[in-house]
Structures are given as structure tokens and as C-alpha cells.
Scaffold this motif. Structure first.
Motif, mmCIF file in Angstrom:
data_model
loop_
_atom_site.group_PDB
_atom_site.id
_atom_site.type_symbol
_atom_site.label_atom_id
_atom_site.label_comp_id
_atom_site.label_asym_id
_atom_site.label_seq_id
_atom_site.Cartn_x
_atom_site.Cartn_y
_atom_site.Cartn_z
ATOM 1 N N LEU A 1 0.851 -1.285 0.032
ATOM 2 C CA LEU A 1 0.064 -0.124 -0.013
ATOM 3 C C LEU A 1 1.055 1.153 -0.132
ATOM 4 O O LEU A 1 0.895 2.185 -0.602
ATOM 5 C CB LEU A 1 -0.919 -0.048 1.160
ATOM 6 C CG LEU A 1 -1.879 -1.120 1.020
ATOM 7 C CD1 LEU A 1 -2.893 -1.146 2.394
ATOM 8 C CD2 LEU A 1 -3.150 -0.640 0.091
ATOM 9 N N SER A 2 1.915 1.344 0.752
ATOM 10 C CA SER A 2 2.774 2.548 0.884
ATOM 11 C C SER A 2 3.544 2.506 -0.522
ATOM 12 O O SER A 2 3.601 3.674 -0.973
ATOM 13 C CB SER A 2 3.966 2.197 1.795
ATOM 14 O OG SER A 2 3.325 2.190 3.220
ATOM 15 N N ALA A 3 3.907 1.503 -1.229
ATOM 16 C CA ALA A 3 4.551 1.688 -2.623
ATOM 17 C C ALA A 3 3.448 1.945 -3.577
ATOM 18 O O ALA A 3 3.808 2.901 -4.490
ATOM 19 C CB ALA A 3 5.133 0.394 -2.816
ATOM 20 N N ALA A 4 2.349 1.570 -3.596
ATOM 21 C CA ALA A 4 1.216 2.146 -4.412
ATOM 22 C C ALA A 4 0.923 3.543 -4.413
ATOM 23 O O ALA A 4 0.755 4.206 -5.379
ATOM 24 C CB ALA A 4 -0.110 1.144 -4.214
ATOM 25 N N LYS A 5 0.879 4.004 -3.015
ATOM 26 C CA LYS A 5 0.362 5.509 -2.899
ATOM 27 C C LYS A 5 1.716 6.259 -3.440
ATOM 28 O O LYS A 5 1.647 7.426 -3.672
ATOM 29 C CB LYS A 5 0.493 5.800 -1.365
ATOM 30 C CG LYS A 5 -0.914 5.099 -0.966
ATOM 31 C CD LYS A 5 -1.175 5.317 0.676
ATOM 32 C CE LYS A 5 -2.340 4.656 0.976
ATOM 33 N NZ LYS A 5 -2.434 4.697 2.439
ATOM 34 N N ALA A 6 2.998 5.657 -3.379
ATOM 35 C CA ALA A 6 4.262 6.532 -3.716
ATOM 36 C C ALA A 6 4.245 6.645 -5.460
ATOM 37 O O ALA A 6 4.938 7.408 -5.970
ATOM 38 C CB ALA A 6 5.433 5.870 -3.336
ATOM 39 N N GLU A 7 3.401 5.758 -6.090
ATOM 40 C CA GLU A 7 3.498 5.762 -7.624
ATOM 41 C C GLU A 7 2.701 6.923 -8.117
ATOM 42 O O GLU A 7 1.718 7.152 -7.452
ATOM 43 C CB GLU A 7 3.125 4.557 -8.002
ATOM 44 C CG GLU A 7 4.332 3.305 -7.789
ATOM 45 C CD GLU A 7 3.758 1.998 -8.331
ATOM 46 O OE1 GLU A 7 2.839 1.975 -8.804
ATOM 47 O OE2 GLU A 7 4.686 1.387 -8.174
#
Length: 60
Positions: free
Chosen positions: A54-60
């Protein structure tokens, strides 16, 4: 636990965290193969992995 069981738990955790369908969560999980492989290799549980995805998806 087998990988596919763990992957299903990660997908479910993502679906619950985002209040989205299982199929939408599956797409998010499948878009993060690096984090899935890294987390599996480190022995992380499904909830920890879902948080990382979820953190990685929000960073994209």
C-alpha cells in the motif's frame, strides 16, 4: 504456509485496507512483484506485506 496461500492473504488484507473488491486488490498486488518476492523471502506476514504494498502504491 504455501506461497499462493500467503499471496491470497496479502490480497485480502489490501482489499480490506482500501475497502475495494478482491479483483481490484489483486491487480494492486500483482503490480508489485518486487515487494511480494522480497517480503516472502524475508518471511514477512501478510499484513506486513500489505502495508508495504500500500505504501508503494501510494508513492507511484
Amino acid at each position: 504456509m504455501k506461497y499462493y496461500e500467503w499471496e491470497a492473504e496479502v490480497t485480502e488484507a489490501v482489499a480490506e485496507a482500501m475497502a475495494i473488491s478482491h479483483s481490484d486488490a489483486s491487480g494492486i498486488v500483482e503490480a508489485q512483484p518486487f515487494y511480494m518476492q522480497q517480503s516472502w523471502g524475508k518471511g514477512m506476514d501478510a499484513q506486513q506485506t500489505a502495508t508495504k504494498i500500500l505504501s508503494a502504491a501510494k508513492a507511484e
